[in-house]
Design a protein around this motif. Structure first.
Motif, PDB file in Angstrom:
ATOM      1  N   VAL A 158      -1.938  -1.086  -3.998  1.00 58.68           N
ATOM      2  CA  VAL A 158      -2.933  -0.087  -3.620  1.00 58.68           C
ATOM      3  C   VAL A 158      -2.291   1.291  -3.589  1.00 58.68           C
ATOM      4  N   MET A 159      -2.954   2.233  -4.261  1.00 60.55           N
ATOM      5  CA  MET A 159      -2.544   3.627  -4.140  1.00 60.55           C
ATOM      6  C   MET A 159      -3.623   4.301  -3.307  1.00 60.55           C
ATOM      7  N   PHE A 160      -3.253   4.749  -2.127  1.00 59.74           N
ATOM      8  CA  PHE A 160      -4.219   5.236  -1.151  1.00 59.74           C
ATOM      9  C   PHE A 160      -3.983   6.724  -0.928  1.00 59.74           C
ATOM     10  N   ASP A 202       2.572   1.084   3.553  1.00 56.23           N
ATOM     11  CA  ASP A 202       3.897   0.481   3.457  1.00 56.23           C
ATOM     12  C   ASP A 202       4.894   1.547   3.002  1.00 56.23           C
ATOM     13  N   GLU A 203       4.476   2.301   1.988  1.00 59.37           N
ATOM     14  CA  GLU A 203       5.310   3.405   1.506  1.00 59.37           C
ATOM     15  C   GLU A 203       4.480   4.697   1.574  1.00 59.37           C
ATOM     16  N   VAL A 204       5.202   5.814   1.606  1.00 59.69           N
ATOM     17  CA  VAL A 204       4.536   7.108   1.651  1.00 59.69           C
ATOM     18  C   VAL A 204       5.157   8.049   0.623  1.00 59.69           C
ATOM     19  N   VAL A 205       4.281   8.797  -0.065  1.00 59.23           N
ATOM     20  CA  VAL A 205       4.737   9.885  -0.917  1.00 59.23           C
ATOM     21  C   VAL A 205       4.059  11.143  -0.393  1.00 59.23           C
ATOM     22  N   ALA A 223       7.072   3.830   5.050  1.00 60.96           N
ATOM     23  CA  ALA A 223       6.167   4.535   5.954  1.00 60.96           C
ATOM     24  C   ALA A 223       6.838   4.826   7.298  1.00 60.96           C
ATOM     25  N   ASP A 224       7.484   3.815   7.864  1.00 60.05           N
ATOM     26  CA  ASP A 224       8.135   4.003   9.166  1.00 60.05           C
ATOM     27  C   ASP A 224       9.088   5.179   9.151  1.00 60.05           C
ATOM     28  N   ILE A 246       0.850  -1.191   0.000  1.00 60.17           N
ATOM     29  CA  ILE A 246       0.000   0.000   0.000  1.00 60.17           C
ATOM     30  C   ILE A 246       0.884   1.240   0.000  1.00 60.17           C
ATOM     31  N   LEU A 247       0.679   2.073  -1.022  1.00 61.28           N
ATOM     32  CA  LEU A 247       1.403   3.336  -1.087  1.00 61.28           C
ATOM     33  C   LEU A 247       0.419   4.453  -0.735  1.00 61.28           C
ATOM     34  N   CYS A 248       0.756   5.223   0.284  1.00 58.88           N
ATOM     35  CA  CYS A 248      -0.097   6.347   0.643  1.00 58.88           C
ATOM     36  C   CYS A 248       0.445   7.620  -0.001  1.00 58.88           C
TER      37      CYS A 248
END
Lengths: 322, 534
Positions: B209-211, B224-227, B240-241, B37-39
C-alpha cells in the motif's frame, strides 16, 4: 404519481394565469374588433355593430367575457375566428400536425447533430476539428435563419433541383399512402434541416462545454483507474453526466416548438401554426391569436413537465417524493 | 527481506513552464513491499500526489516525465502505452481517492460501479460480476449489502462511499493499492474505521500500500515505512517508528512539532458573570421544501442549545459533520433565523433584532469562514473586501481603506495587499484576509467556523497563533468551531461537544480531555489518531 398530479394542478393554475393575462393584454390593445369587422364589411352603422357585439359576446362586461372564454377552454372551445369564419380550435388543430412535424424533425436533427458534434469536439478539444465544428456551428447560429433558408432553396431546389422549394406537399398531385408520405418527407428536408442546423449550435456548444467540465471530475479518474477503455469512459461516465444540462436546454427549447418556427414556415410556405399566428397578427384576429397563445403556452407547460420527468429518470439524485 | 513489488528510482517530473518550481518531483526513490504500508507525507504542493498518479499512469498531460523509472513486474511503468496501462490499472494496481463524495459516478448504482471492475478487464459473466460485487460490499463492511449495491452514491454516507471505493479497488486483488488521502474528508470516527479496514485488508491480501497523507496522526496509526516529501524531494525516509520518534531532517521535525498536541495548555479561568454572549434555548429545525402534497422532512440542527461565551474566552464547538455545529455558527451571526431562543449580546437580544437595528447589531458578531478560496469575492480587491463592512456602516471610504491597510498589517500581511486580488494569495494568506475582514467592524465576538481545516499543518499553526494573539490584543471573545480535537485542545478555554443538534458535554478543555463523561465524547477522543511525537 402524486408528483405528476401535483404538477398537473400547478400547470392548470399557470395556464389560467396565462389566459387571464393574455385576455386582458389583447383587450387593452387599441381598436374594437366589432368596429374593425364592421368597417371591413363596409357597413359601419350602429345597429350592425351592436349586432356583431351581441353575436360575439362583446357586449358583456369583461369579467363575464373572460369567464365564458375560460369555460370554453375547458371544453376545448377556443372561440370563433371572425376573419377565417371558422372555430379557432379547428384552425389550430388543422395546422398543428404540420408544425409539429417540422419542429420535431428539426428538434431531433439539432439534438442528434449537436450532441454528436459537441462530443466529438470535446474529445478533440483544442484540435483543428474542434475549431472546425465550433466555427461551422456558429456560422449556422449567427447567420439569419431566413437567409440560410433562402440559400438552401437556391442551391438545393433551384440550382440542383433535388428538393421541392416550398410547401407541405405537392398540391393537386392527388398522392395517397406511401407516395404521399414520401412527398411530404421531401418537402420536409429543407425546412427541417435549416431550422435544425440553427439550433444545433447551442446543443453542440453545451455538450462540448459540459463534457469538458465532467471529464475533469474525480469519478472519471476513478473510471480510468479501473482500467476501462477510453470509449467506455467517454460514453458511460463522461457523456451520460454531461447530458444533464443538455436535457434542461432541450426541454426549454421543446416548449417553443409550436410557436418558434414563424420565419421558417414563412420562407418555406409551410402551412403551420407559425404562419397562422403571423396572419392573425396582421389581421388583428384576436380570438385566433389568443387561441394560439393558449395552445403554445400549454405546450410549453407540457414539455416542461416531460423534461422534469425525463430528468428524474436520468438523474437518480432527484428523487420523486411519494 | 522480501523483494519489493514496486521500485521507484530517481523519478523526476517537470511542472509546466511558469510554475513555482521546475520539478514537481525531483529524484524521488522508494520501494513498496508486499504486505507493508508506506506513507508518503508532505504538505500541499510537495509532489506526493504526483508520485501516486505516476504510479497509476494518470499524470496530467501538462506534467512531463523527465527521468527515472518505476519497476513493476519486471517492466518500467513509465514506458507503457495506453493499452498496457488499461490492462494494469485496476487489475494489478488500484487506487482510492480523497473525495468519496465525487469519486463515484452519481448516475450509476454502487453495484454496477463495482462490477465494472470485472467488465473493464473482460472477466466473469454479468451474473457472476453482480455476485462478486455483493460479496465485496460485504467484505468491506457495508451494512445491508443487498440494498447498498442497488443504491446510488448520493444515498450513502461519506464513509460508506469510501468503503465502496475500497471494494472496487480490491475487486481484482491488485498487488498494489495507491490511497491518495483517503480519510482526509471523513469524520474522525469514520476515519478510524476506514484506516482499520485498509490495514486489515492489506494484511489479508498481502498487498503493498502506498498511502498519501498530510496527517501525522494517520501515519502513526498505519504506516510501516514513511517517506517525507518537501518541494518534490525526499527529505527523510525510514521505518515509521524511527521517523516519528527520531526525525533527523529539520523539515520533518517542524512538521511533527506543528501537529497540535491533545494536551491542552494550562489556562487562566475567566469570570462567568457578565458574559460576552449568552445563548439560551436556541432551536432550529430544517424543513425540506415540501410540495403541495409532499410530506415535509425535518432535521433538527439545534435543539434547545444553551451556552455562554465569557469575555476574552474561546469557546470550542466540536462534533462530526451533521452535528449542527455550523448551524449554530450561522444562527449566532443571524445568517439563518432561529425557530426559538435568545442570543444576548451586550445586554440586548440579538435574535430579536430586525431591520436597521439588526444591521447595526451585526457588527458586534463577525464570522471567519472555513474555505479561504470560496469566501472572498474573486473580482474584488482585498482592500475593498475589508472596507465593505465599515463603509456599509457609514465609515468614509478613504478612512475605511486606510483602516484596511492597518488591519492587513495587524494580521501579518503587507499593507500593499489592498490593491491585489484574492487569487494572488496562498490559502493561509487568504485566511488572514478573511480574519482582517471580520475584524474591520471591530466586533466583540468572532465566530470562526473551521478556520484552519483547509490549511496545511504548518500554516494552520500560524493562523491559530494569529487568532490567539488578536484575541488577547483586541479583547475579543470567540466561538471556535472545529472537527479537529487537537486544534480545539490548543486554542479553546472551554469546549462544547455537539451531537445531533444537542450539546452533550460542556466543560473546560483540560477537564474534557482528562475526564470525558459523555460516551460520545469518549468515542470522539478514542478515534483521534495518536500522532504524538512521543
Amino acid at each position: 404519481m402524486s408528483f405528476i398530479v401535483q404538477r398537473l394542478v400547478k400547470m392548470v393554475v399557470v395556464l389560467l394565469a396565462i389566459v387571464v393575462l393574455n385576455f386582458f393584454l389583447i383587450r387593452a390593445a387599441p381598436g374594437d374588433p366589432a368596429l374593425v369587422m364592421a368597417g371591413e364589411a363596409g357597413a359601419s352603422d350602429e345597429i350592425f355593430v351592436a349586432q356583431l357585439r351581441e353575436r360575439f359576446g362583446l357586449d358583456q362586461p369583461l369579467p363575464v367575457q373572460l369567464a365564458l372564454y375560460v369555460k370554453g377552454i375547458a371544453t376545448l372551445d377556443l372561440g370563433f375566428s371572425f376573419r377565417q369564419q371558422m372555430p379557432v380550435a379547428d384552425l389550430i388543430f388543422s395546422r398543428l400536425p404540420a408544425t409539429l412535424l417540422l419542429t420535431l424533425s428539426a428538434f431531433a436533427i439539432s439534438l442528434a447533430l449537436g450532441v454528436l458534434f459537441g462530443s466529438l469536439a470535446a474529445r478533440r478539444a483544442g484540435s483543428w476539428s474542434d475549431t472546425l465544428i465550433t466555427v461551422v456551428a456558429l456560422v449556422f447560429y449567427a447567420t439569419p435563419l431566413f437567409w440560410v433558408a433562402l440559400m438552401a432553396v437556391l442551391v438545393f431546389s433551384v440550382t440542383m433541383g433535388w428538393l421541392p422549394a416550398f410547401g407541405y406537399e405537392t398540391v393537386g398531385a392527388g398522392l395517397t399512402g406511401v407516395a404521399r408520405l414520401s412527398d411530404i418527407a421531401q418537402h420536409l428536408v429543407l425546412p427541417a434541416t435549416t431550422l435544425g442546423l440553427f439550433f444545433m449550435a447551442t446543443y453542440a456548444r453545451m455538450t462540448r462545454a459540459s463534457m469538458l467540465q465532467v471529464s475533469r471530475l474525480d469519478f472519471v479518474k476513478t473510471a480510468r483507474a479501473k482500467g476501462l477503455g477510453e470509449g467506455v469512459i467517454q460514453r458511460r461516465h463522461v457523456l451520460r453526466n454531461a447530458l444533464l444540462p443538455v436535457v434542461t436546454l432541450a426541454g426549454l427549447q421543446a416548449g417553443t416548438l409550436v410557436g418558434g418556427a414563424v420565419l421558417t414556415e414563412t420562407v418555406f410556405a409551410w402551412p403551420g401554426i407559425g404562419r397562422l399566428m403571423y396572419e392573425a397578427l396582421l389581421q388583428r384576429d384576436y380570438n385566433l391569436l389568443l387561441g394560439i397563445f393558449v395552445v403554445s403556452s400549454a405546450m410549453v407547460l407540457i414539455f416542461n413537465l416531460v423534461t422534469d420527468l425525463i430528468y428524474r429518470l436520468v438523474d437518480p439524485r432527484i428523487e420523486i417524493k411519494a | 527481506m522480501a523483494e519489493p513489488v514496486v521500485s521507484i528510482r530517481d523519478l523526476t517530473l517537470d511542472l509546466p513552464l511558469g510554475g513555482d518550481r521546475v520539478h514537481a518531483v525531483d529524484g524521488v526513490s522508494f520501494d513498496l513491499m508486499p504486505g507493508r504500508i508506506l506513507c508518503v507525507v508532505g504538505e500541499s504542493g510537495s509532489g506526493k500526489s504526483m508520485c501516486a498518479h505516476a504510479l497509476m499512469g494518470l499524470l496530467p498531460s501538462a506534467i512531463k516525465v523527465m527521468g527515472g523509472e518505476i519497476r513493476f513486474d519486471g517492466r518500467d511503468l513509465l514506458k507503457q502505452d495506453a493499452a498496457a496501462w488499461a490492462d494494469l490499472r485496476g487489475r494489478r494496481i488500484a487506487m482510492i481517492f480523497q473525495e468519496p463524495m465525487t469519486a463515484l459516478n452519481p448516475l450509476m448504482r454502487i453495484g454496477d460501479q463495482i462490477a465494472e471492475m470485472f467488465e473493464a478487464h473482460g472477466l466473469l459473466t454479468p451474473a457472476e460480476r453482480r455476485a462478486r460485487a455483493l460479496a465485496l460490499a460485504a467484505e468491506v463492511g457495508l451494512p445491508d449489502p443487498e440494498r447498498i449495491i442497488r443504491a446510488y452514491p448520493h444515498q450513502l454516507s461519506g464513509g460508506q462511499r469510501q468503503r465502496a471505493m475500497i471494494a472496487m479497488a480490491l475487486a481484482l486483488e491488485p498487488a498494489v493499492l495507491v490511497a491518495d488521502e483517503p480519510t482526509t474528508a471523513l469524520d474522525v470516527t469514520t476515519q478510524a474505521q476506514i484506516l482499520r479496514l485498509i490495514a486489515e485488508l492489506q494484511v489479508r491480501r498481502n498487498m503493498a500500500v502506498m498511502f498519501i497523507t498530510h496527517d501525522f496522526g494517520v501515519v502513526s496509526r498505519i504506516a510501516d515505512e514513511v517517506v517525507v516529501l518537501q518541494h518534490g524531494r525526499v527529505v527523510e525516509q525510514g521505518a515509521a517508528d524511527a521517523v516519528l520518534t527520531r526525525p533527523t531532517h529539520p523539515y520533518t521535525q517542524a512538521l511533527l512539532a506543528a501537529v497540535p498536541s491533545l494536551e491542552p495548555p494550562p489556562r487562566m479561568p475567566l469570570p462567568a458573570e457578565n458574559p460576552a454572549v449568552e445563548v439560551t434555548g436556541l432551536s432550529k429545525t430544517y424543513v425540506s421544501s415540501a410540495g403541495w402534497f409532499r410530506p415535509k422532512r425535518r432535521v433538527a440542527a439545534a435543539r434547545d442549545v444553551a451556552f455562554a461565551i465569557r469575555r476574552g474566552e474561546t469557546l470550542g464547538l466540536v462534533g462530526e459533520s451533521g452535528s449542527g455545529k455550523s448551524s449554530i455558527a450561522r444562527l449566532l451571526v443571524r445568517l439563518i433565523e432561529p425557530d426559538a431562543g435568545a442570543i444576548r449580546v451586550g445586554g440586548s437580544d440579538f435574535a430579536a433584532c430586525t431591520g436597521p437595528a439588526l444591521r447595526m447589531a451585526r457588527q458586534r458578531i463577525q464570522m471567519v469562514f472555513q474555505d479561504p478560496f470560496a469566501s472572498l469575492n474573486p473580482r474584488r480587491k482585498v482592500g475593498r473586501i475589508i472596507a465593505d463592512g465599515p463603509v456599509a456602516h457609514g465609515v468614509a471610504p478613504d478612512a475605511a481603506l486606510a483602516r484596511a491597510r492597518d488591519l492587513l498589517q495587524l494580521v501579518g500581511l503587507d499593507a500593499g495587499a489592498i490593491d491585489r486580488f484574492p487569487h494572488e494569495f496562498s490559502g493561509g494568506q487568504r485566511q488572514r484576509i478573511g480574519i482582517a475582514r471580520a475584524l474591520a467592524l471591530e466586533p466583540e465576538v468572532l465566530v470562526a467556523d473551521e478556520p484552519v481545516s483547509a490549511l496545511d499543518v504548518s500554516v494552520q499553526a500560524q493562523v491559530l497563533r494569529l487568532l490567539e494573539d488578536l484575541k488577547a490584543r483586541l479583547g475579543l471573545s470567540m466561538l471556535f468551531i472545529t472537527h479537529d480535537l487537537r486544534v480545539a485542545a490548543q486554542i479553546c478555554d472551554r469546549i462544547a461537544v455537539m451531537r445531533k443538534g444537542e450539546i452533550v458535554e460542556l466543560k473546560t478543555a483540560a477537564e474534557l480531555f482528562a475526564r470525558p463523561e459523555h460516551p460520545y465524547t469518549r468515542e470522539l477522543l478514542a478515534a483521534v489518531p495518536s500522532g504524538e511525537a512521543a
